[in-house]
Design a protein around this motif. Structure first.
Motif, PDB file in Angstrom:
ATOM      1  N   LYS A   2       0.828  -1.190   0.000  1.00  0.00           N
ATOM      2  CA  LYS A   2       0.000   0.000   0.000  1.00  0.00           C
ATOM      3  C   LYS A   2       0.869   1.249   0.000  1.00  0.00           C
ATOM      4  CE  LYS A   2      -4.008  -2.074   2.291  1.00  0.00           C
ATOM      5  NZ  LYS A   2      -4.928  -2.020   3.446  1.00  0.00           N
ATOM      6  N   THR A   4       0.393   4.207   1.252  1.00  0.00           N
ATOM      7  CA  THR A   4       0.520   4.896   2.542  1.00  0.00           C
ATOM      8  C   THR A   4       1.570   4.228   3.419  1.00  0.00           C
ATOM      9  OG1 THR A   4      -1.406   3.601   3.251  1.00  0.00           O
ATOM     10  CG2 THR A   4      -1.799   5.879   2.578  1.00  0.00           C
ATOM     11  N   ASP A   5       1.650   2.896   3.352  1.00  0.00           N
ATOM     12  CA  ASP A   5       2.681   2.195   4.119  1.00  0.00           C
ATOM     13  C   ASP A   5       4.066   2.501   3.566  1.00  0.00           C
ATOM     14  OD1 ASP A   5       0.728   1.069   5.712  1.00  0.00           O
ATOM     15  OD2 ASP A   5       0.616  -0.789   4.542  1.00  0.00           O
ATOM     16  N   ILE A   7       4.960   5.229   1.987  1.00  0.00           N
ATOM     17  CA  ILE A   7       5.303   6.607   2.348  1.00  0.00           C
ATOM     18  C   ILE A   7       5.793   6.668   3.792  1.00  0.00           C
ATOM     19  CG2 ILE A   7       4.369   8.935   2.716  1.00  0.00           C
ATOM     20  CD1 ILE A   7       2.500   8.432   0.348  1.00  0.00           C
ATOM     21  N   ALA A   8       5.099   5.962   4.676  1.00  0.00           N
ATOM     22  CA  ALA A   8       5.486   5.959   6.092  1.00  0.00           C
ATOM     23  C   ALA A   8       6.869   5.346   6.293  1.00  0.00           C
ATOM     24  CB  ALA A   8       4.447   5.203   6.914  1.00  0.00           C
ATOM     25  N   ASN A 105      -3.185  -0.335  -4.899  1.00  0.00           N
ATOM     26  CA  ASN A 105      -3.419   1.112  -4.829  1.00  0.00           C
ATOM     27  C   ASN A 105      -4.325   1.575  -5.962  1.00  0.00           C
ATOM     28  OD1 ASN A 105      -1.394   1.704  -2.620  1.00  0.00           O
ATOM     29  ND2 ASN A 105      -0.068   0.743  -4.141  1.00  0.00           N
ATOM     30  N   CYS A 148      -5.532   0.441  -0.948  1.00  0.00           N
ATOM     31  CA  CYS A 148      -5.282   1.786  -0.435  1.00  0.00           C
ATOM     32  C   CYS A 148      -5.797   2.738  -1.509  1.00  0.00           C
ATOM     33  CB  CYS A 148      -3.790   1.992  -0.193  1.00  0.00           C
ATOM     34  SG  CYS A 148      -3.319   3.676   0.241  1.00  0.00           S
ATOM     35  N   GLY A 150      -6.578   6.493  -3.092  1.00  0.00           N
ATOM     36  CA  GLY A 150      -6.250   7.908  -3.122  1.00  0.00           C
ATOM     37  C   GLY A 150      -7.262   8.678  -3.945  1.00  0.00           C
ATOM     38  N   GLY A 181      -6.719   7.611   1.500  1.00  0.00           N
ATOM     39  CA  GLY A 181      -5.495   7.577   2.283  1.00  0.00           C
ATOM     40  C   GLY A 181      -4.406   8.511   1.789  1.00  0.00           C
ATOM     41  N   PHE A 182      -4.562   9.053   0.579  1.00  0.00           N
ATOM     42  CA  PHE A 182      -3.586  10.005   0.050  1.00  0.00           C
ATOM     43  C   PHE A 182      -4.251  10.854  -1.014  1.00  0.00           C
ATOM     44  CE2 PHE A 182      -3.244   6.225  -2.576  1.00  0.00           C
ATOM     45  CZ  PHE A 182      -3.110   6.706  -3.869  1.00  0.00           C
ATOM     46  N   VAL A 208      -3.787  13.443   5.613  1.00  0.00           N
ATOM     47  CA  VAL A 208      -3.227  12.408   4.736  1.00  0.00           C
ATOM     48  C   VAL A 208      -2.140  13.007   3.844  1.00  0.00           C
ATOM     49  CG1 VAL A 208      -5.405  11.129   4.736  1.00  0.00           C
ATOM     50  CG2 VAL A 208      -4.938  12.778   2.904  1.00  0.00           C
ATOM     51  N   PRO A 209      -1.212  12.174   3.345  1.00  0.00           N
ATOM     52  CA  PRO A 209      -0.151  12.682   2.472  1.00  0.00           C
ATOM     53  C   PRO A 209      -0.714  13.345   1.210  1.00  0.00           C
ATOM     54  CG  PRO A 209       0.360  10.459   3.209  1.00  0.00           C
ATOM     55  CD  PRO A 209      -1.048  10.722   3.629  1.00  0.00           C
TER      56      PRO A 209
END
Length: 605
Positions: A2, A4-5, A7-8, A105, A148, A150, A181-182, A208-209
Motif C-alpha cells: 500500500k 501509505t505504508d 510513504i510511512a 493502490n 489503499c 487515493g 489515504g492520500f 493524509v499525504p
C-alpha cells in the motif's frame, strides 16, 4: 504494498517520486512503452500510476500495463479508476482484475463529465463522483482491507466545477473522511498558489499525504492545450519565458526541465510534502533530467552545468488549420548515458529513430509515429473530449448540412474560436491557404486539418519555422476533410486519372472501413527539417495506422456532439447521420515545390 505504508516507511535522504503513464493506443506503442517503464523503474520510484480511460475505454490496456509493471519490474502500481459511465459490475470487475494482479493502490477519480446522456453507455447513479468510488471500496471488507485508495486534489479548483474554494475543500474533506489515504493533485505551475492551498488543507484538519502533480513542459503547443484543458493558472514569468522560445521545441523542453526542478525545490524546501508525482506523457528524457538535477537518483553523471542537447528539435506546432496540431514524430535523440538506465538492446527503426532508450517524442498532435510509446496521449487523468456543455452555445443548434458548413466557415473567418474538431482559432500558417480551405468548405468538404507546401523556408521564419534557428523547413501540402461517399468516389477517380503517383490518400468511415492508394506499410513524411550536425528530422509522418487511430477519435467526436441533444431532435438526427454517412479523407500531394499543386488537383476533382 500500500502506498501509505510505503510513504510511512520511506527513509531515503531525498523525497520520493512517482511516475504516471497512460496506455498507448497502438500495440506497437504499448510494446515500446514497457521497456521504457523498465528503464525508468531503475530510478526507484516509490510507485508508478497508470491512467484509465473514461467508461473503461482503456480497461484492458490499463490492466495489462499495470500488471506488467508490477510483475516485471517489481514496482508498486497505482491504478487510476474513473466513475464516468461506469456501473457497479464494471467497477467490481476492474477491482477484481486489479486484485488478481497484486495491485493494492487505486486513484479514485470522477473522470470526464458525462457527455450528455449517452444512452448506449448506462450511467450508474451510485458512481457520479470520486467519493462514490472511495465509499464503495470501503463499504466492502474484502476490498477495504486490500486496497489503499487515493483521490484527486485541485489547488486551483476543478476545471469543470464553478464552485467556491470552500466548497471544493469540503468535497476534499468528505473524500478523506470516506477513507481516502492520500491525495494526488492536478498539475500546476503556480507554486505560491499551491503552498497557500496546502496550508488551508492542513488547517482544515486533513492529515493524509499530499503529492503534488508536476509535469515538465514538453512543447509549447502541448503546454497550451493542457493549460486550457485543466484551467491552470500560469505565472506571467512562465508565459513570458515561453513566448521567446515557443518555436524551438528543444529550448522549450530545456526550459520545462529547469522549471520543474525549480518548482520541486521550492515545494520540498517548504517541508509540506513527502514527495512528488511526475506526469511523464510516456516520455523519459525530461523526468530523468529533472531527477538528475535534483540529485534524487544516485546517478553519477551530472548535468548540473549543462542542458542536454538532444540530436533533435521537432516542430512545436506544425501547420494545420489552426485546429489540429500536426504531428510530432519520434526522431533522433542523443542517448543520455545514465549509469543506472539499462539499454533496450533493440532497434526500433532506422533513419528517423535511434535506440529505444534514447527515443523521445515531442507530443504535438495526431500524426506522430504510431510505434511511439507516447502515441495517443489523451491528457491528464483521461480528460480529453473537445465537446463540452459550455461550448455548445457558440455553435448554435445545427439542424442542416448548410448549418454545419456555415459553422466551419465561421471558424475559418474567425467568427468563432473553435469547433468540436478545432480547439483554437486559425494559426498564422493557415492564413497562407485560407482561400483554398474556404473553397473546399463551401462545397461541403469540412476541413479539419491541413498545411501548405513549403520549399526550404528558414527555420527562423515566424510563420512556418521551427527548431534551431540555423536550418531549413520543408512541407508537403496536405488536407483533411469530411465528405460524402459520392464525393469520395469522385476523388478516387481523379487520383487514378490525374494523380500520376503524386497524390496519396486515405479515407475512413465510422464503420472502420478504410480506402486509399498508399502502398502497404507505406509511410509519408510530410514535414521535415534540415539542421547543422543532425540527420534530417521528420516531424510529421502520415501512415495507415495513425490515420485510422485518428479517424476513430474523429468519428467519436461526432457521436459525442450528438449526445448533447435529446433523442429525436433535429440536431441529434443531423449529427448522427453525419457520423454514420460521411468519410474522413486525408490527401497529400508530394510536389512540395509547387505551392498550388494540391489545391489545383482538388479543384479539378
Amino acid at each position: 504494498m500500500k502506498l501509505t505504508d510505503k510513504i510511512a516507511a520511506h527513509s531515503s535522504p531525498f523525497p520520493f517520486f512517482t511516475f504516471e503513464f497512460f496506455p498507448p493506443r497502438t500495440d506497437q506503442g504499448f510494446e515500446n512503452l514497457v521497456p521504457r517503464i523498465g528503464r525508468l523503474s531503475s530510478l526507484k520510484p516509490l510507485a508508478i500510476s497508470v491512467t484509465w480511460g473514461a467508461g473503461g475505454s482503456t480497461k484492458e490496456r490499463s490492466l495489462d500495463l499495470a500488471g506488467l509493471t508490477q510483475s516485471n519490474f517489481g514496482t508498486d502500481v497505482i491504478l487510476h479508476l474513473t466513475c464516468t459511465n461506469m456501473v457497479q459490475g464494471m467497477v467490481d470487475e476492474a477491482l477484481l482484475a486489479a486484485k488478481e494482479r497484486g495491485i493494492q493502490n487505486i486513484l479514485a477519480l470522477r473522470g470526464d463529465p458525462p457527455r450528455g446522456k449517452e444512452e448506449w453507455i448506462p450511467i450508474d447513479p451510485k458512481f457520479q463522483h470520486g467519493i462514490d468510488l472511495v465509499s464503495y471500496i470501503h463499504s466492502k471488507p474484502e476490498l477495504s482491507s486490500h486496497f489503499c485508495v487515493g483521490v484527486a486534489g485541485y489547488p486551483e479548483g476543478h476545471p469543470d466545477n464553478l464552485i467556491s474554494e470552500e466548497t471544493e475543500m469540503e468535497y476534499l474533506q468528505q473524500k478523506v473522511d470516506a477513507g481516502a489515504g492520500f491525495i494526488v493533485t492536478q498539475i500546476f505551475y503556480n507554486v505560491d498558489r499551491f503552498l497557500t492551498w496546502i496550508k488551508k488543507v492542513r488547517e482544515r484538519g486533513i492529515k493524509v499525504p499530499i503529492i503534488p502533480g508536476i509535469m515538465p513542459i514538453q512543447t509549447y503547443s502541448s503546454f497550451l492545450r493542457l493549460v486550457k484543458l485543466c484551467g491552470i493558472d500560469v505565472p506571467p514569468s512562465v508565459r513570458l519565458a515561453l513566448e521567446d522560445i515557443k518555436l524551438d521545441d528543444q529550448s522549450v523542453k530545456n526550459y520545462g526541465v529547469q522549471l520543474a526542478v525549480d518548482m520541486i525545490r521550492q515545494i520540498t524546501a517548504a517541508g509540506v510534502v513527502p514527495g512528488v508525482h511526475l506526469c511523464t506523457l510516456n516520455l523519459e528524457k525530461s523526468v530523468q533530467r529533472v531527477l538528475e538535477q535534483l540529485q534524487w537518483t544516485g546517478v553519477s553523471h551530472s548535468f548540473q552545468n549543462k542542458l542536454i542537447s538532444e540530436e533533435t528539435s521537432n516542430k512545436a506546432e506544425p501547420a494545420t488549420d489552426g485546429r489540429f496540431v500536426s504531428p510530432s514524430a519520434a526522431a533522433n535523440a542523443a542517448t543520455l548515458g545514465l549509469a543506472n538506465i539499462p539499454p533496450s538492446g533493440t532497434e526500433v527503426g532506422s533513419g528517423e529513430l535511434n535506440k529505444a532508450d534514447s527515443w523521445d517524442d515531442f507530443p504535438n498532435g495526431r500524426f506522430g509515429d504510431f510505434k511511439s510509446p507516447a502515441y495517443g496521449d489523451q491528457g491528464p487523468w483521461g480528460n480529453s473530449g473537445t465537446v463540452r456543455p459550455e461550448t455548445l452555445s457558440e455553435w448554435g443548434n445545427p439542424q442542416s448540412l448548410s448549418d454545419l458548413t456555415t459553422l466551419f466557415l465561421n471558424h475559418l473567418h474567425s467568427k468563432i474560436n473553435k469547433t468540436p474538431f478545432s480547439p483554437g482559432p486559425l494559426s498564422a500558417e493557415s492564413l497562407l491557404i485560407l482561400p483554398h480551405l474556404e473553397k473546399l468548405t463551401k462545397r461541403g468538404w469540412w476541413t479539419v486539418g491541413s498545411q501548405p507546401a513549403v520549399d526550404g523556408k528558414e527555420s527562423s521564419d515566424e510563420v512556418v519555422g521551427w527548431g534551431p534557428k540555423t536550418g531549413f523547413i520543408f512541407q508537403k501540402g496536405f488536407v483533411e476533410f469530411f465528405c460524402t461517399e459520392e464525393d469520395l468516389n469522385q476523388i478516387e477517380k481523379q487520383v487514378e486519372q490525374k494523380g500520376e503517383e503524386w497524390v496519396h490518400w486515405f479515407a475512413a468511415n465510422s464503420r472502420g472501413e478504410c480506402r486509399g492508394n498508399v502502398p502497404e506499410d507505406g509511410r509519408n513524411a510530410v514535414t521535415w527539417g534540415v539542421f547543422p550536425g543532425q540527420e534530417i528530422i521528420q516531424t510529421t509522418i502520415i501512415e495507415q495506422e495513425n490515420f485510422l487511430s485518428w479517424a476513430e477519435e474523429a468519428f467519436s467526436i461526432w457521436k459525442n456532439w450528438a449526445s448533447f441533444y435529446r433523442p429525436g431532435s433535429p440536431e441529434r438526427a443531423l449529427l448522427e447521420s453525419v457520423h454514420h454517412e460521411r468519410w474522413l479523407v486525408s490527401i497529400v500531394h508530394h510536389n512540395y515545390k509547387d505551392a498550388s499543386a494540391l489545391w489545383t488537383f482538388l479543384s479539378e476533382a
